[in-house]
Design a protein around this motif. Structure first.
Motif, PDB file in Angstrom:
ATOM      1  N   LYS A   1      30.147  13.648 -78.669  1.00 27.30           N
ATOM      2  CA  LYS A   1      30.315  14.107 -77.281  1.00 27.30           C
ATOM      3  C   LYS A   1      29.245  15.125 -76.909  1.00 27.30           C
ATOM      4  O   LYS A   1      28.671  15.053 -75.814  1.00 27.30           O
ATOM      5  N   ASP A   2      28.986  16.064 -77.810  1.00 24.59           N
ATOM      6  CA  ASP A   2      27.973  17.088 -77.518  1.00 24.59           C
ATOM      7  C   ASP A   2      26.612  16.447 -77.296  1.00 24.59           C
ATOM      8  O   ASP A   2      25.926  16.718 -76.317  1.00 24.59           O
TER       9      ASP A   2
ATOM     10  N   SER B   1      26.053  14.306 -74.041  1.00 24.27           N
ATOM     11  CA  SER B   1      25.761  14.918 -72.746  1.00 24.27           C
ATOM     12  C   SER B   1      24.433  15.689 -72.777  1.00 24.27           C
ATOM     13  O   SER B   1      24.103  16.401 -71.839  1.00 24.27           O
ATOM     14  N   LYS B   2      23.697  15.516 -73.911  1.00 17.36           N
ATOM     15  CA  LYS B   2      22.397  16.204 -74.013  1.00 17.36           C
ATOM     16  C   LYS B   2      21.224  15.227 -73.942  1.00 17.36           C
ATOM     17  O   LYS B   2      20.398  15.281 -73.040  1.00 17.36           O
TER      18      LYS B   2
ATOM     19  N   TRP C   1      20.223  10.975 -75.450  1.00 12.48           N
ATOM     20  CA  TRP C   1      20.592   9.818 -76.266  1.00 12.48           C
ATOM     21  C   TRP C   1      19.405   9.228 -77.006  1.00 12.48           C
ATOM     22  O   TRP C   1      19.477   8.932 -78.181  1.00 12.48           O
TER      23      TRP C   1
END
Ligand SMILES: *Cc1c(COP(=O)(O)O)cnc(C)c1O
Length: 398
Positions: free
Chosen positions: A56-57, A60-61, A63
């Motif tokens: 998850k972390d 959202s940063k 890919w």
């Protein structure tokens, strides 16, 4: 009419919606004890909180950027694998067979780069499974895999599994490497003896060959060591891994010594997705858990307990199961009846297992199981085997 999903699998008629640790829940909400773990993939069980958090972390940063650029998460995971293993260098792929194919290329390139371009053939073992690319099916050579897909890729010579005399006789001046799985998973959970692995190392050293291990199924803690070859006290020159590496995130890797990787220079090999930031974040999280000091000792203890309980079960139900085989949490029960029937019976009782060759059912739970899951597994196996035995006796009486 052909189904929208290409019909290359014989699937069981069940679909799962949610997973938690060693348990799966189907679309009707029914709970199953998962002793297949997505075929040895879910090393830390379903939705391990540390891995979910990392996904998850990172999700959202960032890919993906491609291997045109440096990828710090990839450098970190590679460094950690180098520290934890025989290897000096790591290449990340997206799947098992891709890692296998890359390692195979490395073997050929090593001999090319060291002035022996005629050495390009790899000796493999009967009953092996290395994946489904054209080269991997040629390495395994079974008709089930190769039929209709000819001409078969050249460069693989097969010898009988476990037979050292046959192996020595197969070595020619074109031989580049010896290649085996420490335990043949798909082939029927057939473990090499530790002496066999040690002897393969000696033979490779004697003839200037690379020892190439496929630890896609046996690696990542499955046998209670990070990699199965550690039990034999020998190291390979090159090894491919996958399955447990991402605990469900599709990824793989091949690892090599500096010497073996001599030909793997810029441009020699590549992949678009392999080692991207999202995969690497998950890979690092998996390793965080697996390298905790108590983790692997606990797997060994659990595996020992499961082995004992299964052995007791086999001695009580000889009419249904003949033997326990394998090591760690890669175990097989050789069935008397068709393994598919036993697998269906077990699923009806709420337990998922996987098939393997030689009419074996494979038990590959996630590595986080404990006494409660063993207890439940034994109860279900006992129930199914007892019913089989009773059915048999009834049939005989009639
Ligand atoms: C699963 C497996 C492969 C192939 O991996 P994929 O991810 O399916 O390509 C190769 N070798 C062994 C020993 C395996 O168990």
């Amino acid at each position: 009419m052909i189904p929208a999903v290409m019909p290359t699998y014989a699937r069981a008629d069940v679909a799962f919606e949610r997973g938690e640790g060693a348990y799966l829940f189907d679309t009707d909400g029914r709970r199953y004890l998962d002793f297949a773990a997505g075929i040895a993939v879910m090393s830390l069980g379903h939705c391990h909180p540390h891995v979910v958090r990392a996904l998850k972390d990172q999700g959202s940063k960032l890919w993906h950027t491609s291997n045109l650029f440096r990828i710090p998460e990839q450098e970190k995971l590679a460094r950690r694998l180098v520290e934890a293993t025989f290897a000096d260098t790591v290449f990340f792929s997206n799947s098992g067979v891709e890692a296998w194919e890359g390692a195979t290329k490395l073997v050929r390139k090593y001999h090319y780069a060291t002035g022996n371009p005629k050495r390009w053939r790899i000796i493999t073992a009967s009953g092996a499974f290395h994946g489904r690319t054209l080269a991997a099916i040629a390495a395994a050579k079974s008709e089930k895999l190769t039929k209709g897909f000819g001409p078969i890729v050249d460069g693989f010579d097969q010898v009988a599994w476990g037979n050292l005399n046959e192996l020595r006789a197969a070595i020619t001046d074109e031989t580049a490497a010896i290649h085996v799985e420490p335990i043949q998973g798909e082939g029927g959970v057939r473990a090499a003896s530790l002496d066999y692995l040690r002897e393969l190392r000696r033979v490779c050293d004697e003839f200037g060959l690379l020892l190439f291990l496929d630890e896609i199924q046996t690696g990542y803690g499955r046998t209670g060591k990070l990699f199965a070859h550690e039990w034999a006290g020998v190291t390979p020159d090159v090894m491919c891994v996958a399955k447990g590496i991402g605990s469900g995130f599709p990824m793989g890797a091949f690892l090599a010594t500096e010497k073996a990787a001599i030909g793997m220079t810029a441009g020699a090999h590549g992949t678009t997705y392999g080692g991207n930031p999202l995969a690497m974040a998950v890979g690092n999280a998996v390793l965080d858990v697996m390298l905790e000091p108590g983790f692997l000792p606990r797997v060994r203890k659990t595996a020992g307990a499961l082995w004992d309980r299964l052995s007791a079960l086999v001695s009580r139900h000889g009419a249904v199961v003949e033997e326990v085989r394998g090591a760690g949490l890669l175990l097989g029960l050789k069935c008397v009846h068709p393994n598919t029937e036993i697998i269906d019976d077990l699923r009806a009782e709420g337990m998922i297992v996987a098939p393997a060759g030689e009419n074996v059912i494979r038990l590959l739970p996630s590595l986080i199981i404990g006494e409660a899951e063993i207890e439940e597994a034994i109860t279900i196996l006992d129930r199914v085997f007892t019913r089989r035995t009773a059915g048999e006796q009834q049939a005989k009486a009639v």
